[in-house]
Design a protein around this motif. Structure first.
Motif, PDB file in Angstrom:
ATOM      1  N   SER A 159     -18.319  -1.564  -1.093  1.00 46.46           N
ATOM      2  CA  SER A 159     -16.924  -1.169  -0.884  1.00 46.46           C
ATOM      3  C   SER A 159     -16.481  -1.506   0.535  1.00 46.46           C
ATOM      4  N   ALA A 202      -8.554  -3.636  -6.419  1.00 47.51           N
ATOM      5  CA  ALA A 202      -9.276  -2.366  -6.341  1.00 47.51           C
ATOM      6  C   ALA A 202      -8.467  -1.317  -5.582  1.00 47.51           C
ATOM      7  N   GLN A 203      -7.692  -1.759  -4.597  1.00 49.20           N
ATOM      8  CA  GLN A 203      -6.859  -0.823  -3.833  1.00 49.20           C
ATOM      9  C   GLN A 203      -5.647  -0.341  -4.638  1.00 49.20           C
ATOM     10  N   ARG A 204      -5.081  -1.217  -5.457  1.00 53.25           N
ATOM     11  CA  ARG A 204      -3.792  -0.923  -6.081  1.00 53.25           C
ATOM     12  C   ARG A 204      -3.898  -0.471  -7.545  1.00 53.25           C
ATOM     13  N   GLY A 240       0.828  -1.192   0.000  1.00 52.19           N
ATOM     14  CA  GLY A 240       0.000   0.000   0.000  1.00 52.19           C
ATOM     15  C   GLY A 240       0.862   1.241   0.000  1.00 52.19           C
ATOM     16  N   ASN A 290     -13.786   0.381   1.617  1.00 56.39           N
ATOM     17  CA  ASN A 290     -12.876   1.509   1.799  1.00 56.39           C
ATOM     18  C   ASN A 290     -12.984   2.131   3.188  1.00 56.39           C
ATOM     19  N   ASP A 304     -10.420  -7.131  -4.067  1.00 57.27           N
ATOM     20  CA  ASP A 304     -10.248  -5.934  -3.234  1.00 57.27           C
ATOM     21  C   ASP A 304      -8.803  -5.453  -3.258  1.00 57.27           C
ATOM     22  N   ARG A 321     -10.061  -4.798   7.053  1.00 54.82           N
ATOM     23  CA  ARG A 321     -10.474  -4.841   5.648  1.00 54.82           C
ATOM     24  C   ARG A 321     -10.224  -6.220   5.051  1.00 54.82           C
ATOM     25  N   ARG A 329      -5.767  -2.153   7.778  1.00 49.71           N
ATOM     26  CA  ARG A 329      -5.636  -3.225   6.786  1.00 49.71           C
ATOM     27  C   ARG A 329      -6.226  -4.561   7.247  1.00 49.71           C
ATOM     28  N   GLN A 333      -8.797   4.639  -4.550  1.00 51.50           N
ATOM     29  CA  GLN A 333      -9.261   3.273  -4.340  1.00 51.50           C
ATOM     30  C   GLN A 333     -10.637   3.080  -4.967  1.00 51.50           C
ATOM     31  N   SER A 378      -4.021   3.380  -7.537  1.00 53.24           N
ATOM     32  CA  SER A 378      -3.472   3.937  -6.296  1.00 53.24           C
ATOM     33  C   SER A 378      -2.887   5.339  -6.550  1.00 53.24           C
TER      34      SER A 378
END
Length: 461
Positions: free
Chosen positions: A308, A420-422, A153, A310, A417, A185, A182, A428, A425
């Protein structure tokens, strides 16, 4: 539903006719063929026959067709067909299935006869364990993805550093990032993925249709309606309040879908079509509710509706863990009756199963699983549709495997997921948007791949 006689005729034709059969016997669930030439059999065509749960090629010219509890009736129908009078033969002299297998193994196949027999025995011994091994492998893969989520991240952290934090050490910043952001999640993604996939597996088993998932048949949309009503009408809605709304909305939707589909039976195409129709109406209702809300409430509701993790915190994750601990073990009780129900109502009733009660339990269980997930993350589309089918194709089993589906769901959603985060980046993407985009590709794959394997013939729904 096809009669056992038509099933018998289709099976006989698929194996190359009576003249291609040297021996035919059966065990508790399978027809066991010894053939003159097993290469003429199209495995996908055999598995498309109504009443057939799967096909298993064996070494040499042997072949097994999985029927389930109705195997005795199908075997009798095959043996009573006119073609069998002068064609294939049953095991002579009243031989049992074990005798036939022993006789086949005794036939020399060059210098490797003993090796063939050994590997056949090994294969038969481990085949019942394959779903367990597959589930364990998928769980390990999901845990590996969760580990990647903890250390990657905007704030990079080594694996050793993450382990120190999990062991109660590490700096305050490391503990805040890992334990406060983290880890909840990652746990939420794994549990929501497992529960959504299990819900999808239950509805696909119940409807005997690969499109029978809670998001397609409208239960997820109904749960979303209940959640939106709570979010828009409550000044400060809690996770418990949203969960209550989603469960009530899911059950209300399920009741309406069942009542609409009841005239044609609660299962198959009737359930799917009724659910799709109601889902469209509920989607319009959801859009109307958001359009009538204030700008602030509409933004909150729309963000939740995307699906989500997030903004996930331990406040949402703790009730989710409790729900998973209570709900997930119940699948052990449903697995066997669900497998019997897939044989058809006649066969299930003949085996002493109360089909109405089992269907009701499966329906309620699937709705609660989907509603709990919607309450935590918002609606995440297509996961419940795709994960059970992916698990079935990877495990190469005839029916829907509940445990493997749950493990596949955990792996797919944690992976989605993480992506979706990366992907963009530091921005998100809501994982629900990513899963919806991938869902379209999955539907194309579901339509194209089977038809290619079957030589261009249309795959059954």
């Amino acid at each position: 539903m096809a009669t056992t006689t038509s099933t018998a005729e289709a099976i006989l034709e698929a194996v190359g006719g009576a003249g291609n059969i040297t021996h035919l016997t059966h065990c508790a669930t399978r027809l066991r063929f010894e053939l003159n030439d097993a290469s003429v059999i199209d495995k996908d065509a055999v598995e498309a026959i109504d009443g057939v749960m799967g096909a298993v090629p064996q070494s040499g010219d042997r072949y097994q067709i999985i029927i389930g509890g109705a195997v005795q009736g199908v075997y009798n129908d095959i043996m009573n067909l006119p073609q069998m009078a002068g064609g294939g033969s049953a095991p002579s002299g009243g031989q049992s299935d074990a005798d036939v297998k022993a006789a086949v193994r005794a036939k020399a196949r060059g210098k490797n006869a003993l090796i063939d027999a050994f590997f056949e025995y090994l294969s038969d011994s481990f085949r019942p364990l394959l779903p367990v091994l597959l589930g364990a492998s998928l769980i390990l893969a999901a845990l590996a993805v969760m580990g990647i989520m903890l250390v990657t991240g905007a704030y990079e952290l080594s694996a050793a550093g993450a382990l120190r934090v999990l062991g109660g050490q590490g700096s305050d910043l490391d503990r805040f990032i890992v334990l406060g952001q983290r880890l909840p999640r990652a746990i939420a993604a794994a549990l929501v993925g497992a529960m959504l996939a299990l819900s999808g597996a239950i509805f696909q088993s119940l409807s005997r249709n690969p499109l029978g998932s809670p998001d397609i048949v409208g239960f997820t949309t109904g749960a979303s309606t209940g959640g939106l009503v709570v979010i828009l009408l409550s000044a400060a809605s809690s996770t418990l309040q949203i969960a209550t709304g989603t469960i009530l909305g899911g059950f209300a939707t399920a009741a309406v879908v069942v009542l609409v589909a009841l005239r044609r039976g609660v299962g198959g195409e009737a359930l799917v079509l009724a659910g799709i129709a109601l889902s469209e109406m509920l989607s319009a209702t959801n859009d109307y509710l958001i359009s009538r809300a204030t700008i602030q409430d509409a933004e909150v509701a729309k963000a939740w509706q995307y699906g989500s993790f997030n903004a996930i915190t331990w406040t949402q994750v703790r009730p989710l863990i409790l729900a998973a601990v209570v709900l997930l073990p119940l699948v052990v009780w449903l697995t066997r009756p669900a497998g019997i129900l897939e044989l058809g109502d006649d066969a299930a009733t003949g085996l002493g199963l109360s089909t109405a009660r089992v269907r009701g339990a499966m329906l309620g269980y699937g709705v609660v699983l989907a509603a709990v997930c919607v309450a935590v993350s918002g609606p995440i589309g297509f996961l419940a549709l795709a994960a059970p089918q992916l698990a079935r194709r990877v495990s190469r089993t005839a029916g829907i495997t509940m445990a493997a589906s749950a493990a596949m769901g955990a792996l797919v959603l944690t992976g989605a997921d993480l992506l979706a985060q990366r992907l963009l980046s530091p921005f998100q993407i809501p994982v629900g948007l990513l899963s919806a985009a991938c869902g379209g590709l999955y539907l194309i794959w579901l339509l194209v791949i089977p038809s290619e394997r079957m030589g261009g013939r249309e795959s059954p729904a």
